[in-house]
Design a protein around this motif. Structure first.
Motif, mmCIF file in Angstrom:
data_model
loop_
_atom_site.group_PDB
_atom_site.id
_atom_site.type_symbol
_atom_site.label_atom_id
_atom_site.label_comp_id
_atom_site.label_asym_id
_atom_site.label_seq_id
_atom_site.Cartn_x
_atom_site.Cartn_y
_atom_site.Cartn_z
ATOM 1 N N PRO A 26 0.812 -1.224 0.000
ATOM 2 C CA PRO A 26 0.000 0.000 0.000
ATOM 3 C C PRO A 26 0.845 1.274 0.000
ATOM 4 C CG PRO A 26 -0.884 -1.567 1.561
ATOM 5 C CD PRO A 26 0.423 -2.129 1.096
ATOM 6 N N ALA A 27 1.966 1.255 0.728
ATOM 7 C CA ALA A 27 2.826 2.446 0.725
ATOM 8 C C ALA A 27 3.322 2.736 -0.688
ATOM 9 C CB ALA A 27 4.006 2.247 1.675
ATOM 10 N N THR A 28 3.672 1.689 -1.427
ATOM 11 C CA THR A 28 4.122 1.866 -2.809
ATOM 12 C C THR A 28 2.995 2.367 -3.695
ATOM 13 O OG1 THR A 28 5.718 0.064 -2.522
ATOM 14 C CG2 THR A 28 5.199 0.714 -4.777
ATOM 15 N N SER A 29 1.817 1.753 -3.572
ATOM 16 C CA SER A 29 0.703 2.131 -4.453
ATOM 17 C C SER A 29 0.157 3.513 -4.123
ATOM 18 C CB SER A 29 -0.410 1.083 -4.373
ATOM 19 O OG SER A 29 -0.900 0.941 -3.053
ATOM 20 N N MET A 188 2.454 9.073 8.069
ATOM 21 C CA MET A 188 2.383 7.903 7.204
ATOM 22 C C MET A 188 2.253 8.305 5.736
ATOM 23 S SD MET A 188 2.424 4.696 6.732
ATOM 24 C CE MET A 188 2.098 3.738 5.260
ATOM 25 N N ALA A 189 1.451 9.325 5.452
ATOM 26 C CA ALA A 189 1.299 9.780 4.066
ATOM 27 C C ALA A 189 2.636 10.244 3.506
ATOM 28 C CB ALA A 189 0.260 10.902 3.997
ATOM 29 N N THR A 190 3.368 11.010 4.290
ATOM 30 C CA THR A 190 4.679 11.482 3.849
ATOM 31 C C THR A 190 5.636 10.315 3.661
ATOM 32 O OG1 THR A 190 4.288 13.509 5.126
ATOM 33 C CG2 THR A 190 6.524 13.117 4.370
ATOM 34 N N ALA A 191 5.555 9.324 4.547
ATOM 35 C CA ALA A 191 6.403 8.136 4.413
ATOM 36 C C ALA A 191 6.090 7.381 3.124
ATOM 37 C CB ALA A 191 6.217 7.221 5.623
ATOM 38 N N ALA A 192 4.802 7.281 2.768
ATOM 39 C CA ALA A 192 4.420 6.598 1.534
ATOM 40 C C ALA A 192 4.981 7.316 0.309
ATOM 41 C CB ALA A 192 2.900 6.492 1.445
ATOM 42 N N PHE A 193 4.923 8.651 0.311
ATOM 43 C CA PHE A 193 5.489 9.414 -0.806
ATOM 44 C C PHE A 193 7.005 9.259 -0.859
ATOM 45 C CE2 PHE A 193 1.655 12.359 -0.154
ATOM 46 C CZ PHE A 193 0.890 11.593 -1.014
ATOM 47 N N LEU A 194 7.635 9.161 0.307
ATOM 48 C CA LEU A 194 9.088 8.932 0.347
ATOM 49 C C LEU A 194 9.448 7.561 -0.224
ATOM 50 C CD1 LEU A 194 10.577 10.303 3.702
ATOM 51 C CD2 LEU A 194 11.514 10.602 1.409
ATOM 52 N N VAL A 195 8.689 6.553 0.156
ATOM 53 C CA VAL A 195 8.941 5.197 -0.331
ATOM 54 C C VAL A 195 8.903 5.151 -1.849
ATOM 55 C CG1 VAL A 195 7.873 2.918 -0.521
ATOM 56 C CG2 VAL A 195 8.222 3.927 1.727
ATOM 57 N N SER A 196 7.824 5.707 -2.438
ATOM 58 C CA SER A 196 7.664 5.633 -3.891
ATOM 59 C C SER A 196 8.661 6.524 -4.614
ATOM 60 C CB SER A 196 6.235 6.017 -4.280
ATOM 61 O OG SER A 196 5.913 7.304 -3.797
ATOM 62 N N SER A 197 8.948 7.697 -4.060
ATOM 63 C CA SER A 197 9.896 8.592 -4.733
ATOM 64 C C SER A 197 11.305 8.017 -4.707
ATOM 65 C CB SER A 197 9.875 9.982 -4.089
ATOM 66 O OG SER A 197 10.157 9.932 -2.703
#
Length: 488
Positions: A26-29, A188-197
């Motif tokens: 989910p973090a990636t998507s 968590m939202a910022t972490a998800a954007f960090l993961v994908s970027s």
């Protein structure tokens, strides 16, 4: 097959294993969905084929991550009925509706528009397709909203009463927007954007390191690094605010994070950089710290006290070594992310962003750092909440199913490990193959060709390219490569 552990310990390990596997998808998507929306918006606005081709490349990786996230999430949720039925019975009147809201508002929205997003290019109007992409991105964020609301309520419960031993909701506004929710959601939202970027940056860095210098790779590298800079900087601020909230509402967790045993009454608290916490003797066997800085970071004051672990009953303390070190892994990687983005700024200014192989190698190494930091952060959060399922209300051992045995949980855990390794290992391998191939320039087929709107009878028949070749340089582009953009 209990492996020498109790049913409670095995149930916790099983849930930790499944949720750790689940959260990376989910973090990636979440991050890639927003990145795809940005790419399609840029394509509609500029008609630059680079954005279109990057969209068609990254949507493949998004689709795999999204699918694996759905499957792993379904498996994870069944444990509420098998291993944690008492938790569902006692707190289900709150957690159940919150998870139901996630399905009704987010999952249905994503499912309704996902097909258009994945297969609608050329079959619906460009604006309709962009709207579908936008709705999928919004849906992933709504899903995160409800999941984080449920988990945050377990961390800082509000808006309920206890009736006949059951937790009963009394104020849904207080439940959903509990004291830690806003901080945890933003974090968590910022972490998800960090993961994908970081994933985008590492993929582009790999191809730059291998010698590619076309605009597809450079544009991915540039956009990803801008996002890393924005999100890593924002995460510093959010982390500070989240820490202040934890100090107020979960002081035992905060004390474990800092390895802080004695309450500081008349002096500042040090910021420990290294320590070996000893729970049995209630002290740190060895520590390296900076005097008074801990008080400044945690309380923004030199003299304000921070409650030490000794002021909490031993039975109410989390596992200090795990929480202490998982937090430092998360923060240490966050510092490296910020340093990488600042280095990128300097290389942009000097004009060497795309030809510095040492930096490309560094960016490749940093690719998995987002996932490692994400998992370390969740370990800090969940282990730090122990020994509570609902902080201060319901203990973890009280939520375990009465009828489940250690052998049953042990056997199912082994099966989970084997099946997850095969199924999700295959999916991750396929994602790596796509990333290794890299984005390619595409040529839009003529709109008057009759096959343009045909749909393959079998899904895999619709794939019009192979990912088996070893290097993208062996694939001849079907469109003249675009000139370099001096503003990248």
């Amino acid at each position: 097959m209990s492996l020498g552990l109790t049913a409670l310990e095995l149930a916790r390990i099983q849930f930790a294993f499944t949720v750790s596997f689940h959260i990376i998808f989910p973090a990636t998507s979440i991050g890639l969905a927003c990145f795809l929306a940005l790419l399609e918006w840029k394509w509609l606005r500029t008609q630059n084929p680079v954005y279109r081709d990057l969209f068609k490349y990254w949507i493949k990786i998004f689709a795999i991550a999204f699918g694996m996230g759905v499957v792993s999430g379904v498996v994870m949720s069944y444990q509420f009925g098998t291993n944690w039925s008492e938790f569902s019975r006692i707190a289900g009147s709150i957690t159940g509706p919150l998870l139901t809201y996630e399905v009704l508002s987010a999952f249905f929205l994503e499912a309704g528009f996902l097909g258009i997003m994945l297969f609608g290019w050329g079959r619906v109007s460009p604006k309709a397709h962009f709207f579908a992409t936008l709705m999928v991105a919004v849906g992933t964020c709504i899903s995160m909203f409800w999941i984080l609301s449920s988990n945050s309520w377990m961390q800082t419960p509000q808006g309920f009463s206890i009736v006949d031993g059951l937790i009963v909701p009394t104020d849904w506004w207080a439940i959903v927007f509990n004291p830690s929710f806003a901080y945890r959601f933003a974090h968590m939202a910022t972490a998800a954007f960090l993961v994908s970027s970081l994933l985008v940056v590492a993929t582009a860095a790999w191809h730059l390191f291998k010698g590619r210098r076309d605009e597809l790779v450079k544009k991915s590298f540039s956009l990803g690094l801008w996002m890393v800079l924005a999100t890593s900087t924002l995460q510093v601020v959010l982390g500070d605010l989240h820490g202040l909230n934890t100090l107020k509402h979960q002081p035992a967790k905060l004390a474990a994070i800092e390895g802080h045993w004695e309450t500081n009454h008349d002096h500042g608290m040090p910021l420990l950089l290294f320590a070996l916490p000893d729970m049995e003797n209630e002290r740190n066997n060895f520590e390296v710290g900076i005097p008074n800085v801990g008080s400044i970071v945690l309380t923004h004051s030199l003299e304000r006290k921070v409650t030490g672990l000794k002021d909490f009953p031993a039975a109410d303390r989390p596992n200090v070594p795990i929480v202490f070190w998982s937090f430092r892994v998360m923060v240490g990687l966050g510092v490296l992310m910020l340093c990488m983005s600042l280095l990128a700024l300097w290389l942009r200014k000097t004009g060497h962003l795309y030809d510095s192989s040492w930096f490309h190698r560094f960016a490749i190494i940093m690719g998995p750092s987002g996932y490692i930091a994400l998992l370390a952060g969740w370990v800090t959060t969940e282990v730090g909440r122990q020994p509570w399922l609902v902080y201060g209300v319901l203990r973890t051992n009280e939520g375990l199913s009465h009828s489940v045995s250690a052998d049953q949980v042990g056997i199912s855990l082994i099966i989970f490990v084997l099946v997850y390794t095969v199924v999700f290992g295959t999916g991750i391998y396929y994602m790596f193959k796509i990333m290794h191939t890299g984005p390619v320039f595409l040529q839009e087929p003529a709109t008057d060709l009759p096959d343009r709107f045909k749909t393959a009878r079998r899904p895999l028949s619709a794939v019009d390219e192979s990912i088996e070749h070893e290097d993208v340089e062996t694939t001849k582009p079907t469109q003249k490569q675009h000139k370099e953009n001096p503003h990248d």
